[in-house]
Design a protein around this motif. Structure first.
Motif, PDB file in Angstrom:
ATOM      1  N   ALA A   1       0.805  -1.252   0.195  1.00  0.00           N
ATOM      2  CA  ALA A   1       0.033   0.004  -0.029  1.00  0.00           C
ATOM      3  C   ALA A   1       0.911   1.389   0.089  1.00  0.00           C
ATOM      4  O   ALA A   1       1.766   1.236   0.602  1.00  0.00           O
ATOM      5  CB  ALA A   1      -0.874  -0.016   1.209  1.00  0.00           C
TER       6      ALA A   1
ATOM      7  N   CYS B   1       6.506  -0.654  -9.371  1.00  0.00           N
ATOM      8  CA  CYS B   1       5.600  -1.162  -8.315  1.00  0.00           C
ATOM      9  C   CYS B   1       5.358  -2.391  -8.580  1.00  0.00           C
ATOM     10  O   CYS B   1       5.455  -2.997  -9.575  1.00  0.00           O
ATOM     11  CB  CYS B   1       4.433  -0.222  -8.176  1.00  0.00           C
ATOM     12  SG  CYS B   1       3.127  -0.795  -9.333  1.00  0.00           S
TER      13      CYS B   1
ATOM     14  N   ASP C   1       2.876  -5.667  -8.588  1.00  0.00           N
ATOM     15  CA  ASP C   1       1.751  -5.804  -9.213  1.00  0.00           C
ATOM     16  C   ASP C   1       0.650  -5.838  -8.495  1.00  0.00           C
ATOM     17  O   ASP C   1      -0.607  -5.741  -8.881  1.00  0.00           O
ATOM     18  CB  ASP C   1       1.599  -7.081 -10.163  1.00  0.00           C
ATOM     19  CG  ASP C   1       2.128  -8.310  -9.694  1.00  0.00           C
ATOM     20  OD1 ASP C   1       2.116  -8.471  -8.438  1.00  0.00           O
ATOM     21  OD2 ASP C   1       2.397  -9.378 -10.294  1.00  0.00           O
ATOM     22  N   ASP C   2       0.867  -5.970  -7.130  1.00  0.00           N
ATOM     23  CA  ASP C   2      -0.421  -6.221  -6.238  1.00  0.00           C
ATOM     24  C   ASP C   2      -0.430  -4.817  -5.378  1.00  0.00           C
ATOM     25  O   ASP C   2      -1.137  -4.680  -4.451  1.00  0.00           O
ATOM     26  CB  ASP C   2      -0.160  -7.353  -5.446  1.00  0.00           C
ATOM     27  CG  ASP C   2       0.909  -7.550  -4.608  1.00  0.00           C
ATOM     28  OD1 ASP C   2       1.919  -6.671  -4.578  1.00  0.00           O
ATOM     29  OD2 ASP C   2       0.998  -8.274  -3.801  1.00  0.00           O
TER      30      ASP C   2
ATOM     31  N   GLN D   1      -1.298  -0.990  -4.255  1.00  0.00           N
ATOM     32  CA  GLN D   1      -2.394  -0.296  -4.013  1.00  0.00           C
ATOM     33  C   GLN D   1      -2.043   1.258  -3.588  1.00  0.00           C
ATOM     34  O   GLN D   1      -1.133   1.244  -2.883  1.00  0.00           O
ATOM     35  CB  GLN D   1      -3.670  -1.033  -3.211  1.00  0.00           C
ATOM     36  CG  GLN D   1      -4.247  -2.241  -3.506  1.00  0.00           C
ATOM     37  CD  GLN D   1      -5.062  -2.704  -2.745  1.00  0.00           C
ATOM     38  OE1 GLN D   1      -5.034  -2.647  -1.325  1.00  0.00           O
ATOM     39  NE2 GLN D   1      -6.321  -3.216  -3.152  1.00  0.00           N
TER      40      GLN D   1
ATOM     41  N   CYS E   1      -3.601   5.313  -3.085  1.00  0.00           N
ATOM     42  CA  CYS E   1      -4.830   6.202  -2.687  1.00  0.00           C
ATOM     43  C   CYS E   1      -4.359   7.486  -2.006  1.00  0.00           C
ATOM     44  O   CYS E   1      -3.482   7.628  -1.200  1.00  0.00           O
ATOM     45  CB  CYS E   1      -5.632   5.329  -1.474  1.00  0.00           C
ATOM     46  SG  CYS E   1      -7.060   6.111  -0.769  1.00  0.00           S
TER      47      CYS E   1
ATOM     48  N   ILE F   1      -9.203   3.872  -3.743  1.00  0.00           N
ATOM     49  CA  ILE F   1      -8.178   3.084  -3.755  1.00  0.00           C
ATOM     50  C   ILE F   1      -7.963   2.607  -5.188  1.00  0.00           C
ATOM     51  O   ILE F   1      -9.179   2.232  -5.866  1.00  0.00           O
ATOM     52  CB  ILE F   1      -8.074   1.842  -2.993  1.00  0.00           C
ATOM     53  CG1 ILE F   1      -8.262   2.405  -1.465  1.00  0.00           C
ATOM     54  CG2 ILE F   1      -6.955   0.711  -3.189  1.00  0.00           C
ATOM     55  CD1 ILE F   1      -8.298   1.230  -0.481  1.00  0.00           C
ATOM     56  N   PHE F   2      -6.806   2.699  -5.860  1.00  0.00           N
ATOM     57  CA  PHE F   2      -6.756   2.125  -7.169  1.00  0.00           C
ATOM     58  C   PHE F   2      -5.425   1.337  -7.286  1.00  0.00           C
ATOM     59  O   PHE F   2      -4.482   1.321  -6.556  1.00  0.00           O
ATOM     60  CB  PHE F   2      -6.481   3.333  -8.249  1.00  0.00           C
ATOM     61  CG  PHE F   2      -5.652   4.543  -7.987  1.00  0.00           C
ATOM     62  CD1 PHE F   2      -4.252   4.283  -8.569  1.00  0.00           C
ATOM     63  CD2 PHE F   2      -5.601   5.580  -7.171  1.00  0.00           C
ATOM     64  CE1 PHE F   2      -3.458   5.468  -8.292  1.00  0.00           C
ATOM     65  CE2 PHE F   2      -4.798   6.395  -6.986  1.00  0.00           C
ATOM     66  CZ  PHE F   2      -3.584   6.614  -7.551  1.00  0.00           C
ATOM     67  N   ASP F   3      -5.610   0.491  -8.269  1.00  0.00           N
ATOM     68  CA  ASP F   3      -4.471  -0.641  -8.540  1.00  0.00           C
ATOM     69  C   ASP F   3      -3.204  -0.430  -9.211  1.00  0.00           C
ATOM     70  O   ASP F   3      -3.191   0.851  -9.639  1.00  0.00           O
ATOM     71  CB  ASP F   3      -5.158  -2.033  -9.011  1.00  0.00           C
ATOM     72  CG  ASP F   3      -5.720  -2.060 -10.480  1.00  0.00           C
ATOM     73  OD1 ASP F   3      -5.104  -0.994 -11.089  1.00  0.00           O
ATOM     74  OD2 ASP F   3      -6.521  -2.605 -10.682  1.00  0.00           O
ATOM     75  N   ALA F   4      -2.393  -1.075  -9.219  1.00  0.00           N
ATOM     76  CA  ALA F   4      -1.146  -0.735  -9.938  1.00  0.00           C
ATOM     77  C   ALA F   4      -1.073  -0.471 -11.359  1.00  0.00           C
ATOM     78  O   ALA F   4      -0.361   0.506 -12.079  1.00  0.00           O
ATOM     79  CB  ALA F   4      -0.032  -1.962  -9.728  1.00  0.00           C
ATOM     80  N   HIS F   5      -2.170  -1.224 -12.114  1.00  0.00           N
ATOM     81  CA  HIS F   5      -2.210  -0.892 -13.438  1.00  0.00           C
ATOM     82  C   HIS F   5      -2.882   0.388 -13.766  1.00  0.00           C
ATOM     83  O   HIS F   5      -2.585   1.018 -14.431  1.00  0.00           O
ATOM     84  CB  HIS F   5      -2.819  -2.052 -14.124  1.00  0.00           C
ATOM     85  CG  HIS F   5      -2.054  -3.552 -14.089  1.00  0.00           C
ATOM     86  ND1 HIS F   5      -1.329  -3.853 -14.931  1.00  0.00           N
ATOM     87  CD2 HIS F   5      -2.667  -4.470 -13.222  1.00  0.00           C
ATOM     88  CE1 HIS F   5      -0.778  -4.869 -14.649  1.00  0.00           C
ATOM     89  NE2 HIS F   5      -1.520  -5.558 -13.435  1.00  0.00           N
ATOM     90  N   THR F   6      -3.826   0.722 -12.834  1.00  0.00           N
ATOM     91  CA  THR F   6      -4.453   2.165 -12.993  1.00  0.00           C
ATOM     92  C   THR F   6      -3.393   3.197 -12.548  1.00  0.00           C
ATOM     93  O   THR F   6      -3.219   4.450 -13.510  1.00  0.00           O
ATOM     94  CB  THR F   6      -5.608   2.332 -11.943  1.00  0.00           C
ATOM     95  OG1 THR F   6      -6.509   1.469 -12.423  1.00  0.00           O
ATOM     96  CG2 THR F   6      -6.218   3.663 -12.066  1.00  0.00           C
TER      97      THR F   6
END
Length: 256
Positions: free
Chosen positions: A106, A123, A125-126, A128, A130, A165-170
């Motif tokens: 995170a 980063c 791949d998992d 997150q 924010c 919260i947005f993920d790695a790909h975003t």
């Protein structure tokens, strides 16, 4: 110590924040130590500065106990604290060496400022992300110039206001990070080797060029500046060696 600085055999400075029990949240002491370490690297003959943290998560942003203590302070005391955080961001963004950030787990709140201030961000791949400030009735003020420059105003209008919260790909799509990987350390090593293969003076000059040219109108002053820069580096010792090595089909001396 929560903050350590180590110089590797490859002449890379690794700045490590180690407060895993606090999810690497930063307080006034951590901010002070980070500033001191980054400023110290400015005088060192290093090839890059890597920002990492220890543990499962990159950083939860500001330490909650520190924030609670600040809530009891008056405006002038809060302003002084905020200026220190602003100084950290400015010092990291202005570092003359290439800066790389490696993000795991995170990364919340002010941590996104640290990421945005680095030249290159990788980063897991998992991971997150924010911009969580508005959930606490606050705003991401000090980090905003750097984060907006990284992700753009349009994306900032969403994520500053929603605290989603947005993920790695975003994060990659937004431009906050450059690379998403399942093997963070391996990807970092590969990137560092790619960087170390390049001319050390040229790399720093290229970074300074970006700072001097980005956002400027293309006018006579900019045209003269860029022409002067390339002419200057062509006749430099490193420029001459690089060109000679290329035409002689050999490795340049900085790779030995």
């Amino acid at each position: 110590m929560s903050v350590t600085l180590q110089i590797t055999k490859s002449n890379v400075a690794v700045l490590l924040l180690s407060r895993p029990e606090k999810r690497n949240a930063f307080n006034d002491g951590v901010i002070h130590d980070l500033i001191q370490c980054i400023e110290h690297t400015n005088s060192l003959d290093i090839r890059a500065l890597v920002l990492k943290t220890e543990g499962k998560h990159f950083s939860a942003g500001a330490d909650l106990n520190w924030m609670k203590s600040m809530a009891d302070n008056d405006f002038s005391e809060n302003l002084a604290d905020s200026k220190q955080l602003a100084k950290l961001m400015q010092v990291l963004a202005a570092c003359p060496h290439p800066t790389i950030c490696a993000v795991q787990g995170a990364a919340f709140g002010g941590a996104l400022g640290l990421i945005a201030c680095c030249d290159i961000a990788l980063c897991q791949d998992d991971a997150q992300f924010c911009l969580s400030e508005v959930k606490l009735g606050l705003i991401p003020a000090v980090i905003s110039p750097y984060v907006i420059k990284a992700i753009g105003e349009r994306a900032a209008r969403r994520y500053f206001l929603t605290a989603e919260i947005f993920d790695a790909h975003t994060a990659k799509q937004l431009g906050l990070v450059h690379q998403v990987t399942g093997q963070l350390e391996s990807a970092l090593d590969t990137l560092l080797q790619t960087l170390l293969d390049n001319g050390p003076v040229a790399v720093k000059a290229a970074k300074q060029l970006i700072n001097d040219v980005a956002g400027k109108n293309i006018n006579d002053d900019i045209i003269h500046l860029t022409a002067e820069r390339i002419a200057s580096i062509r006749v430099s010792e490193e420029g001459q060696e690089g060109l000679s090595a290329f035409f002689e089909k050999r490795s340049p001396n900085w790779q030995k």
